[in-house]
Design an enzyme around this catalytic site. Structure first.
Site, PDB file in Angstrom:
ATOM      1  N   GLN A 101      -7.344  -1.313   0.920  1.00 15.81           N
ATOM      2  CA  GLN A 101      -7.836  -1.043  -0.378  1.00 15.81           C
ATOM      3  C   GLN A 101      -8.618   0.558  -0.157  1.00 15.81           C
ATOM      4  O   GLN A 101      -9.278   0.517   0.644  1.00 15.81           O
ATOM      5  CB  GLN A 101      -8.683  -1.881  -0.933  1.00 15.81           C
ATOM      6  CG  GLN A 101      -9.019  -1.643  -2.453  1.00 15.81           C
ATOM      7  CD  GLN A 101      -9.655  -2.744  -2.976  1.00 15.81           C
ATOM      8  OE1 GLN A 101     -10.428  -3.574  -2.124  1.00 15.81           O
ATOM      9  NE2 GLN A 101      -9.928  -2.668  -4.248  1.00 15.81           N
ATOM     10  N   HIS A 107      -5.720  -3.646  -8.561  1.00 20.51           N
ATOM     11  CA  HIS A 107      -4.497  -3.249  -8.922  1.00 20.51           C
ATOM     12  C   HIS A 107      -3.335  -3.940  -7.837  1.00 20.51           C
ATOM     13  O   HIS A 107      -3.668  -4.239  -6.830  1.00 20.51           O
ATOM     14  CB  HIS A 107      -4.395  -1.789  -8.736  1.00 20.51           C
ATOM     15  CG  HIS A 107      -4.752  -1.184  -7.434  1.00 20.51           C
ATOM     16  ND1 HIS A 107      -6.058  -1.224  -6.951  1.00 20.51           N
ATOM     17  CD2 HIS A 107      -3.874  -0.557  -6.553  1.00 20.51           C
ATOM     18  CE1 HIS A 107      -5.944  -0.581  -5.772  1.00 20.51           C
ATOM     19  NE2 HIS A 107      -4.839  -0.329  -5.235  1.00 20.51           N
ATOM     20  N   HIS A 109       0.462  -3.244  -6.005  1.00 19.55           N
ATOM     21  CA  HIS A 109       1.635  -2.156  -6.048  1.00 19.55           C
ATOM     22  C   HIS A 109       2.983  -2.833  -6.216  1.00 19.55           C
ATOM     23  O   HIS A 109       3.253  -4.025  -5.532  1.00 19.55           O
ATOM     24  CB  HIS A 109       1.333  -1.924  -4.571  1.00 19.55           C
ATOM     25  CG  HIS A 109       0.124  -1.170  -4.150  1.00 19.55           C
ATOM     26  ND1 HIS A 109       0.056   0.251  -4.075  1.00 19.55           N
ATOM     27  CD2 HIS A 109      -1.240  -1.568  -4.063  1.00 19.55           C
ATOM     28  CE1 HIS A 109      -1.369   0.643  -3.698  1.00 19.55           C
ATOM     29  NE2 HIS A 109      -1.985  -0.705  -3.805  1.00 19.55           N
TER      30      HIS A 109
END
Length: 145
Positions: A101, A107, A109
């Protein structure tokens, strides 16, 4: 950074959400925001983030946010598939520096994969051409159901 810490509202994703930093936007609704990764591991590498969260990682996120977030991830993943026709799609999410990270705002991907095409290294490739990212974002956005 470790798995524990304080959310930094100066991180690049927070700035993108506030309109203080540019991005090639793919999709936005009331809960999620999707945009192209500027350091893509593959053509079409897209990021999906929660809009109203100060969670640095999945472990910190309010469970009530997760249903709309993962549905947003699925929706964008389907659009990436429809737009780019990859042989496969990798969906990943990192928690803490040891996992890879680099931005401490939760988030996901979405990385299209093609047989025989090597995957770039996370966070170590060159910056993508903003014009190419905009074109890809438009192609993917056109396939959002």
């Amino acid at each position: 950074m470790s798995l524990d810490g304080t959310y930094d509202d100066g991180n690049i994703f927070a700035k993108i959400l506030r309109g203080e930093a540019p991005c090639a936007k793919v999709f936005e609704d009331g809960e999620v925001f999707a945009f192209m990764d500027v350091f893509p591991q593959a053509k079409g590498h897209t990021l999906v983030i929660p809009k109203h969260s100060t969670a640095r990682n999945l472990l910190e996120e309010d469970p009530l946010v997760l249903p709309s977030l993962i549905l947003g991830v699925q929706r964008v993943t389907r659009a990436v598939r429809a737009a780019l026709n990859p042989d496969g799609i990798m969906v990943s999410q990192f928690n803490g520096v040891a996992s890879g990270q680099t931005i401490y705002h939760l988030h996901f991907h979405i990385i299209p994969r093609w047989t025989g095409v090597a995957l770039g290294r996370h966070g170590e490739g060159g910056m993508a051409d903003p014009v190419e990212l905009k074109v890809l974002a438009e192609q993917i956005a056109a396939k959002i159901a």
